[in-house]
Write a protein that holds these residues in place. Structure first.
Motif, PDB file in Angstrom:
ATOM      1  N   LEU A  12       7.033  -7.856   5.382  1.00 14.13           N
ATOM      2  CA  LEU A  12       6.696  -6.426   5.445  1.00 14.13           C
ATOM      3  C   LEU A  12       7.641  -5.528   4.662  1.00 14.13           C
ATOM      4  O   LEU A  12       7.769  -4.338   4.936  1.00 14.13           O
ATOM      5  CB  LEU A  12       6.648  -5.959   6.909  1.00 14.13           C
ATOM      6  N   SER A  13       8.309  -6.093   3.654  1.00 15.02           N
ATOM      7  CA  SER A  13       9.196  -5.281   2.845  1.00 15.02           C
ATOM      8  C   SER A  13       8.437  -4.604   1.719  1.00 15.02           C
ATOM      9  O   SER A  13       7.261  -4.873   1.474  1.00 15.02           O
ATOM     10  CB  SER A  13      10.315  -6.143   2.249  1.00 15.02           C
ATOM     11  N   THR A  14       9.132  -3.695   1.031  1.00 16.09           N
ATOM     12  CA  THR A  14       8.588  -3.122  -0.191  1.00 16.09           C
ATOM     13  C   THR A  14       8.688  -4.149  -1.316  1.00 16.09           C
ATOM     14  O   THR A  14       9.461  -5.114  -1.242  1.00 16.09           O
ATOM     15  CB  THR A  14       9.364  -1.852  -0.576  1.00 16.09           C
ATOM     16  N   ILE A  71       0.884  -3.717   3.387  1.00 18.65           N
ATOM     17  CA  ILE A  71       1.486  -2.389   3.462  1.00 18.65           C
ATOM     18  C   ILE A  71       2.883  -2.528   4.069  1.00 18.65           C
ATOM     19  O   ILE A  71       3.032  -3.111   5.137  1.00 18.65           O
ATOM     20  CB  ILE A  71       0.622  -1.447   4.319  1.00 18.65           C
ATOM     21  N   PRO A  72       3.914  -2.027   3.395  1.00 22.89           N
ATOM     22  CA  PRO A  72       5.268  -2.210   3.935  1.00 22.89           C
ATOM     23  C   PRO A  72       5.467  -1.449   5.240  1.00 22.89           C
ATOM     24  O   PRO A  72       4.836  -0.430   5.495  1.00 22.89           O
ATOM     25  CB  PRO A  72       6.177  -1.664   2.826  1.00 22.89           C
ATOM     26  N   HIS A  73       6.363  -1.987   6.050  1.00 25.29           N
ATOM     27  CA  HIS A  73       6.712  -1.342   7.306  1.00 25.29           C
ATOM     28  C   HIS A  73       7.388   0.006   7.002  1.00 25.29           C
ATOM     29  O   HIS A  73       8.142   0.127   6.030  1.00 25.29           O
ATOM     30  CB  HIS A  73       7.664  -2.242   8.098  1.00 25.29           C
ATOM     31  N   PRO A  74       7.159   1.037   7.827  1.00 30.57           N
ATOM     32  CA  PRO A  74       7.793   2.348   7.578  1.00 30.57           C
ATOM     33  C   PRO A  74       9.307   2.298   7.446  1.00 30.57           C
ATOM     34  O   PRO A  74       9.886   3.051   6.653  1.00 30.57           O
ATOM     35  CB  PRO A  74       7.360   3.170   8.793  1.00 30.57           C
ATOM     36  N   VAL A  75       9.982   1.418   8.197  1.00 29.24           N
ATOM     37  CA  VAL A  75      11.445   1.368   8.076  1.00 29.24           C
ATOM     38  C   VAL A  75      11.848   0.795   6.718  1.00 29.24           C
ATOM     39  O   VAL A  75      12.907   1.155   6.179  1.00 29.24           O
ATOM     40  CB  VAL A  75      12.109   0.563   9.217  1.00 29.24           C
ATOM     41  N   ALA A  76      11.024  -0.077   6.146  1.00 34.96           N
ATOM     42  CA  ALA A  76      11.295  -0.598   4.806  1.00 34.96           C
ATOM     43  C   ALA A  76      11.180   0.516   3.770  1.00 34.96           C
ATOM     44  O   ALA A  76      11.992   0.619   2.846  1.00 34.96           O
ATOM     45  CB  ALA A  76      10.331  -1.739   4.474  1.00 34.96           C
ATOM     46  N   VAL A  77      10.175   1.361   3.944  1.00 31.95           N
ATOM     47  CA  VAL A  77       9.978   2.482   3.020  1.00 31.95           C
ATOM     48  C   VAL A  77      11.150   3.458   3.112  1.00 31.95           C
ATOM     49  O   VAL A  77      11.666   3.938   2.086  1.00 31.95           O
ATOM     50  CB  VAL A  77       8.644   3.196   3.320  1.00 31.95           C
TER      51      VAL A  77
END
Length: 366
Positions: free
Chosen positions: A228-230, A35-41
């Motif tokens: 943890l990127s998209t 699951i990507p990190h929220p900052v990546a999203v």
């Protein structure tokens, strides 16, 4: 396509239904993505329409791609490394072999030397590039046998490949030994660190695998795995910043007149997502993420062995394998070619999920 459009409510109701058919990440133990990190999203959403395939139209996004390569180059002990963002390890590996072949274009029947543990993308690359693939046996610890690799090299070899974090067993090949062999034969040496590249630098006792070793020519790394990127966010880095220019082709109708990338249209959004995670977490934050994954891997191994389910090998990174004949549903695990149960302790596989899996498998083997 429908003759008549539908309402947003109908459309997203349908999409929601299909999304619900996907496997819940709470039960995914086999994937090397997470699951990507929220900052990546958030970063991805900001750059959703950008196309790095025509970088002159998106100079700000292109500058962030260069910054990502600089960040990774510094992490891999070569701040001046060249490179670009790819769709992932498969593209990075194809491009590395393409580069190795072009640089030795005088060889009529080129071959490459890879470990038996090499990702299947190398077979794709060899099919596309008309390369002979020479697979080297693994030792008892599922690492490439460096001496056997040396014996496979001949005058037609254009590339030697080592793996830093193998897909099936989470092992790191003897990269330092392989780098010396490559140097002795003046060979292009590519390190596939698609998985391990975002793990090994943050381990307390890391092993050499990168540009700190003089013989390493190029490195593949995937921020959309442990970074943890998209998706998709991979990178290919080269020690010599101008080396990729050997792959240039003319692109007369674009904002730049030559490009060396494999893909044409390239999304900028996941590239910025990858950079966002690195800069937001920093070295300490990434080290904390990796530490947690490694602790969960150790706990999983210890828990399995209390049930008499023994590890196949002690991994170098957060991939655990076991001599096990079955696994409980609804857990999604995978199996190696040698028949071992394989689990990847990604960031979404929290300690409570490890305990839940151990409880379920304990009941199965009780």
């Amino acid at each position: 396509m429908l003759n008549k459009g539908c309402s947003k409510e109908e459309l997203f109701s349908f999409f929601s239904q299909k999304k619900g058919e996907d496997i819940d990440h709470a039960y995914i133990l086999s994937s090397m993505c997470t699951i990507p990190h929220p900052v990546a999203v958030m970063a991805h959403s900001m750059f959703i329409e950008t196309n790095l395939g025509d970088p002159g139209l998106f100079p700000g996004t292109a500058s962030l791609e260069r910054l990502l390569i600089q960040r990774l180059g510094s992490l891999f002990h070569c701040k001046e490394a060249g490179g670009y963002a790819t769709s992932g390890g498969t593209e990075s590996n194809i491009q590395a072999l393409r580069l190795a072949k072009v640089l030795r274009s005088e060889i009529v029947y080129p071959n490459i030397v890879v470990p038996e543990s090499a990702h299947f993308s190398f077979r794709k690359a060899c099919d596309l590039l008309c390369l002979e693939l020479r697979a080297v046996p693994l030792d008892a610890q599922f690492r490439m046998d460096a001496q056997a690799a040396a014996e496979q090299i001949d005058g037609n070899t254009v590339c030697l490949v080592g793996i830093a974090g193998t897909t099936e067993y989470g092992m790191v090949d003897p990269i330092a030994d392989l780098a010396k062999i490559a140097g002795a034969h003046d060979l292009f040496f590519h390190v596939d660190a698609a998985f391990g590249g975002m793990v090994i630098p943050f381990l307390k006792n890391s092993m050499p695998f990168d540009f700190a070793l003089p013989g390493v020519t190029s490195i593949a790394v995937d921020p959309h795995k442990m970074g943890l990127s998209t998706i998709p966010a991979g990178c290919l880095l080269t020690r010599e910043p101008e080396m990729l220019q050997a792959l240039n082709i003319d692109t007369p109708y674009l904002s730049v007149k030559q490009e060396y990338t494999l893909g044409g249209t390239r999304p900028g959004a996941p590239v910025v997502g990858a950079l966002a995670v690195l800069d937001y977490l920093g070295i300490e934050g990434m080290a904390a993420v990796i530490s947690g994954c490694m602790k969960n891997t150790e706990r999983l191994i210890a828990g399995m062995e209390t049930y008499g389910i023994m590890r196949a090998v002690t991994p170098d990174v957060n991939v655990a394998t076991f001599t096990c004949r079955d696994a409980p549903g609804p857990w999604k695990v995978s199996w190696t070619r040698q028949g071992h149960l394989r689990i990847v302790c990604m960031p979404h596989v929290h300690c409570d999920r490890i305990e839940a899996f151990l409880n379920d498998i304990g009941e199965m083997y009780a």
